[in-house]
Scaffold this motif. Structure first.
Motif, PDB file in Angstrom:
ATOM      1  N   ALA A 141       0.832  -1.214   0.000  1.00 13.82           N
ATOM      2  CA  ALA A 141       0.000   0.000   0.000  1.00 13.82           C
ATOM      3  C   ALA A 141       0.860   1.256   0.000  1.00 13.82           C
ATOM      4  CB  ALA A 141      -0.934  -0.004   1.208  1.00 13.82           C
ATOM      5  N   LEU A 142       1.961   1.209   0.754  1.00 11.84           N
ATOM      6  CA  LEU A 142       2.864   2.365   0.801  1.00 11.84           C
ATOM      7  C   LEU A 142       3.503   2.626  -0.558  1.00 11.84           C
ATOM      8  CD1 LEU A 142       4.559   1.666   4.254  1.00 11.84           C
ATOM      9  CD2 LEU A 142       3.097   3.630   3.719  1.00 11.84           C
ATOM     10  N   LEU A 143       3.951   1.550  -1.220  1.00  9.03           N
ATOM     11  CA  LEU A 143       4.586   1.746  -2.535  1.00  9.03           C
ATOM     12  C   LEU A 143       3.548   2.159  -3.575  1.00  9.03           C
ATOM     13  CD1 LEU A 143       4.362  -0.710  -4.932  1.00  9.03           C
ATOM     14  CD2 LEU A 143       5.438  -1.996  -3.103  1.00  9.03           C
ATOM     15  N   ASP A 144       2.316   1.713  -3.414  1.00 13.46           N
ATOM     16  CA  ASP A 144       1.252   2.140  -4.336  1.00 13.46           C
ATOM     17  C   ASP A 144       0.987   3.633  -4.194  1.00 13.46           C
ATOM     18  OD1 ASP A 144       0.984  -0.437  -5.289  1.00 13.46           O
ATOM     19  OD2 ASP A 144      -0.851  -0.884  -4.180  1.00 13.46           O
ATOM     20  N   SER A 145       0.836   4.103  -2.951  1.00 14.44           N
ATOM     21  CA  SER A 145       0.606   5.532  -2.715  1.00 14.44           C
ATOM     22  C   SER A 145       1.798   6.369  -3.165  1.00 14.44           C
ATOM     23  CB  SER A 145       0.342   5.789  -1.225  1.00 14.44           C
ATOM     24  OG  SER A 145      -0.920   5.320  -0.838  1.00 14.44           O
ATOM     25  N   LEU A 173      -7.332  -3.699   1.402  1.00 17.19           N
ATOM     26  CA  LEU A 173      -7.578  -3.126   2.725  1.00 17.19           C
ATOM     27  C   LEU A 173      -6.467  -2.150   3.113  1.00 17.19           C
ATOM     28  CD1 LEU A 173      -9.584  -3.172   5.067  1.00 17.19           C
ATOM     29  CD2 LEU A 173      -8.244  -5.012   6.105  1.00 17.19           C
ATOM     30  N   SER A 174      -5.216  -2.539   2.918  1.00 20.85           N
ATOM     31  CA  SER A 174      -4.103  -1.645   3.242  1.00 20.85           C
ATOM     32  C   SER A 174      -4.144  -0.378   2.382  1.00 20.85           C
ATOM     33  CB  SER A 174      -2.757  -2.358   3.037  1.00 20.85           C
ATOM     34  OG  SER A 174      -2.484  -3.232   4.114  1.00 20.85           O
ATOM     35  N   ASN A 175      -4.507  -0.521   1.109  1.00 22.84           N
ATOM     36  CA  ASN A 175      -4.611   0.646   0.237  1.00 22.84           C
ATOM     37  C   ASN A 175      -5.715   1.594   0.682  1.00 22.84           C
ATOM     38  OD1 ASN A 175      -3.168   1.285  -2.494  1.00 22.84           O
ATOM     39  ND2 ASN A 175      -2.989  -0.921  -2.224  1.00 22.84           N
ATOM     40  N   ALA A 294      12.658   0.985  -2.836  1.00 21.79           N
ATOM     41  CA  ALA A 294      12.930   2.217  -2.083  1.00 21.79           C
ATOM     42  C   ALA A 294      12.063   2.311  -0.828  1.00 21.79           C
ATOM     43  CB  ALA A 294      12.699   3.432  -2.976  1.00 21.79           C
ATOM     44  N   ILE A 295      10.800   1.960  -0.948  1.00 22.52           N
ATOM     45  CA  ILE A 295       9.885   2.008   0.209  1.00 22.52           C
ATOM     46  C   ILE A 295      10.314   1.000   1.271  1.00 22.52           C
ATOM     47  CG2 ILE A 295       7.547   1.307   0.939  1.00 22.52           C
ATOM     48  CD1 ILE A 295       7.557   4.155  -0.051  1.00 22.52           C
ATOM     49  N   ARG A 296      10.682  -0.194   0.851  1.00 23.72           N
ATOM     50  CA  ARG A 296      11.083  -1.223   1.828  1.00 23.72           C
ATOM     51  C   ARG A 296      12.429  -0.869   2.466  1.00 23.72           C
ATOM     52  NH1 ARG A 296       7.941  -4.725  -2.340  1.00 23.72           N
ATOM     53  NH2 ARG A 296       6.045  -5.036  -1.105  1.00 23.72           N
TER      54      ARG A 296
END
Length: 309
Positions: A141-145, A173-175, A294-296
């Motif tokens: 979800a973080l990398l999607d945003s 759900l996370s998104n 990058a997010i991870r």
């Protein structure tokens, strides 16, 4: 020093808007690093990380492992299919045996909802949830945003529709949590049998007409149908699903505007999305993959800063 408000990354619902902003700003720096000729930094050379995957994974596991190695961490990879779990060993015993090797951070994917939360209460290590059952997948979800922010300049005020198998998706759900935290509007679209009954309680509208959903949105995040989680038939046939909810180039060309297409993978080409859409200039699917590293890196780095030596 900027610090996360949480000790583990167990789910987006435990984060606040400042946490997401901090993760994104940290990821900006790491994205610059991974595009250099020398793609490594010595930030975590004294940290040991164990990747525990009790479910099969390709992209997420590779992405985490690459992120860890880019940070110069020592990495242990664990696969349940080749472990003593098959002999009846419990989750806590398995993890404690690994922690006795002086592991600092555990990245875990597990088929049971809440496995990460359970583990965080019983072991002395930072836990990163890489997916728990049909519950959450926070780094996705973080990398999607982050990818939406990169493409459109901001997430706030944008209209995002999540299309497909919402019922069985931890990505959905996370998104929803992440997008709403950042001020986006969210709708879901799919067969009514694949929309959870609680969805309206999250402040999310349901649209069962794909064309209307795509006309409304700025971004369509397309999910695959998760047959492996189904014990009954939720729709008559794959062909019918594709006719009603599959996205093809003709549908996009008839919208009268350009929308952004996303997909967390793996893609079932020709089912939820056609190849000419997945590979088009409207798709940011490969950007999502790059941004995932990058997010991870950012998440692991920020959690590692909290480890007391």
């Amino acid at each position: 020093m900027d610090q996360l408000s949480v000790e583990h990354l167990l789910g987006i619902k435990y984060l606040n808007a400042n946490d997401i902003d901090l993760i994104f700003r940290t990821a900006d720096g790491f994205k610059e690093v991974i595009n250099r000729p020398i793609k490594k930094v010595p930030s975590l050379r004294d940290i040991t990380i164990a990747n525990l995957f009790f479910e099969n994974s390709t992209r997420t596991k590779l992405s985490f492992e690459l992120a860890q190695k880019r940070l110069s961490a020592d990495v242990i990879n664990f696969s349940a299919s080749q472990s003593s779990v098959k002999k009846g060993e419990t989750l806590i015993d398995t993890v404690n045996n690994i922690l006795s090797m002086k592991v600092d951070i555990v990245v875990m994917r597990h088929g049971s909802v809440g496995a990460g939360v359970f583990l965080s209460k019983h072991v002395d290590a930072k836990i990163v949830n890489a997916g728990d059952g049909t519950h959450e997948h926070p780094t996705q979800a973080l990398l999607d945003s982050y990818s939406i922010r990169e493409k459109l300049g901001a997430v706030k005020g944008k209209k995002i529709v999540i299309v497909g198998d919402i019922l069985h998706s931890r990505v959905a759900l996370s998104n929803i949590f992440a997008l709403q935290l950042q001020g986006a509007e969210v709708k879901v679209c799919g067969p009514t049998t694949l929309i959870p009954k609680y969805i309206s309680s999250l402040g999310v509208e349901v649209e069962t007409n794909l064309k209307k959903a795509l006309e409304w949105c700025d971004v369509a995040n397309v999910l695959r149908v998760q047959h492996e989680r189904m014990d009954i038939k939720y729709f008559p046939s794959t062909r019918e699903y594709t006719q009603l909810f599959g996205i093809n180039k003709e549908i996009l060309n008839n919208l009268g505007k350009k929308i952004v297409i996303m997909h967390p993978g793996p893609i079932n080409r020709g089912v939820e999305i056609t190849s000419d859409v997945a590979d088009s200039d409207q798709s940011i699917i490969l950007n999502q993959v790059e941004n995932g590293v990058a997010i991870r890196m950012a998440v692991i780095y920020l959690l590692a800063q909290q480890i007391k030596r």
